[in-house]
Design an enzyme around this catalytic site. Sequence first.
Site, PDB file in Angstrom:
ATOM      1  N   HIS A  34      94.015  26.210  47.672  1.00  0.00           N
ATOM      2  CA  HIS A  34      94.504  27.456  48.238  1.00  0.00           C
ATOM      3  C   HIS A  34      94.187  26.784  50.205  1.00  0.00           C
ATOM      4  O   HIS A  34      93.342  25.861  50.165  1.00  0.00           O
ATOM      5  CB  HIS A  34      93.683  28.642  48.778  1.00  0.00           C
ATOM      6  CG  HIS A  34      92.281  28.547  49.194  1.00  0.00           C
ATOM      7  ND1 HIS A  34      90.722  28.302  47.731  1.00  0.00           N
ATOM      8  CD2 HIS A  34      91.201  28.592  49.786  1.00  0.00           C
ATOM      9  CE1 HIS A  34      90.543  27.828  48.902  1.00  0.00           C
ATOM     10  NE2 HIS A  34      89.917  28.432  49.794  1.00  0.00           N
ATOM     11  N   HIS A 115      94.992  22.772  55.898  1.00  0.00           N
ATOM     12  CA  HIS A 115      94.760  22.296  54.810  1.00  0.00           C
ATOM     13  C   HIS A 115      93.995  23.108  53.258  1.00  0.00           C
ATOM     14  O   HIS A 115      93.510  23.605  53.514  1.00  0.00           O
ATOM     15  CB  HIS A 115      93.805  20.951  54.696  1.00  0.00           C
ATOM     16  CG  HIS A 115      92.154  21.778  54.783  1.00  0.00           C
ATOM     17  ND1 HIS A 115      91.800  23.167  56.048  1.00  0.00           N
ATOM     18  CD2 HIS A 115      90.927  22.167  53.651  1.00  0.00           C
ATOM     19  CE1 HIS A 115      90.343  23.486  56.157  1.00  0.00           C
ATOM     20  NE2 HIS A 115      90.273  22.678  54.478  1.00  0.00           N
TER      21      HIS A 115
END
EC number: 3.1.-.-
Length: 169
Positions: A34, A115
């Site tokens: 995620h 990220h």
Amino acid sequence: MKYGIVLFPSKKLQDIANSYRKRYDPNYALIPPHLTLRTPFEVSEDEISGVVRHLRELSKELKPVTLKITKFSSFAPVNNVIYMKAEPTEELMQLHEKMYSGVLEDKPEYAFVPHVTVAQKLSDDEHSDVLGTLKMRDASHEEVIDRFHLLYQLDNGSWTVYETFILGA
């Protein structure tokens, strides 16, 4: 209860991330790959309906975001986390900022570095070896994400979706 707000990338990108996470991320079984939009926060059962209302309103105002993965990178020397770096596009930065507004108003604990984590809690040597290998690989990937998710943490430490919000709907 502890909540968090994330983007889940496509299955293709999740499969790439998981190919590393299985081996290098002790949180592999607790949450799928995620991109964190808002770090975990505590909200009571009485307050969660207000949070959901706020997120529904935000989702109507915001448009789907383009996720552009550019390379593998690391937070070292601060910590030994290796991640797939996402380009901090204006739409992604705006989405992150909105997750700290209204009933969720707060100051982010860290500067937002979009990220997808692929490795963490590595020894210094292991971090150096893994990062060296990954930096030689092409991480280029681009996709449009049209939803974000409010997650909550279960007693066993794993995270599950509380509600999904479609961007621009």
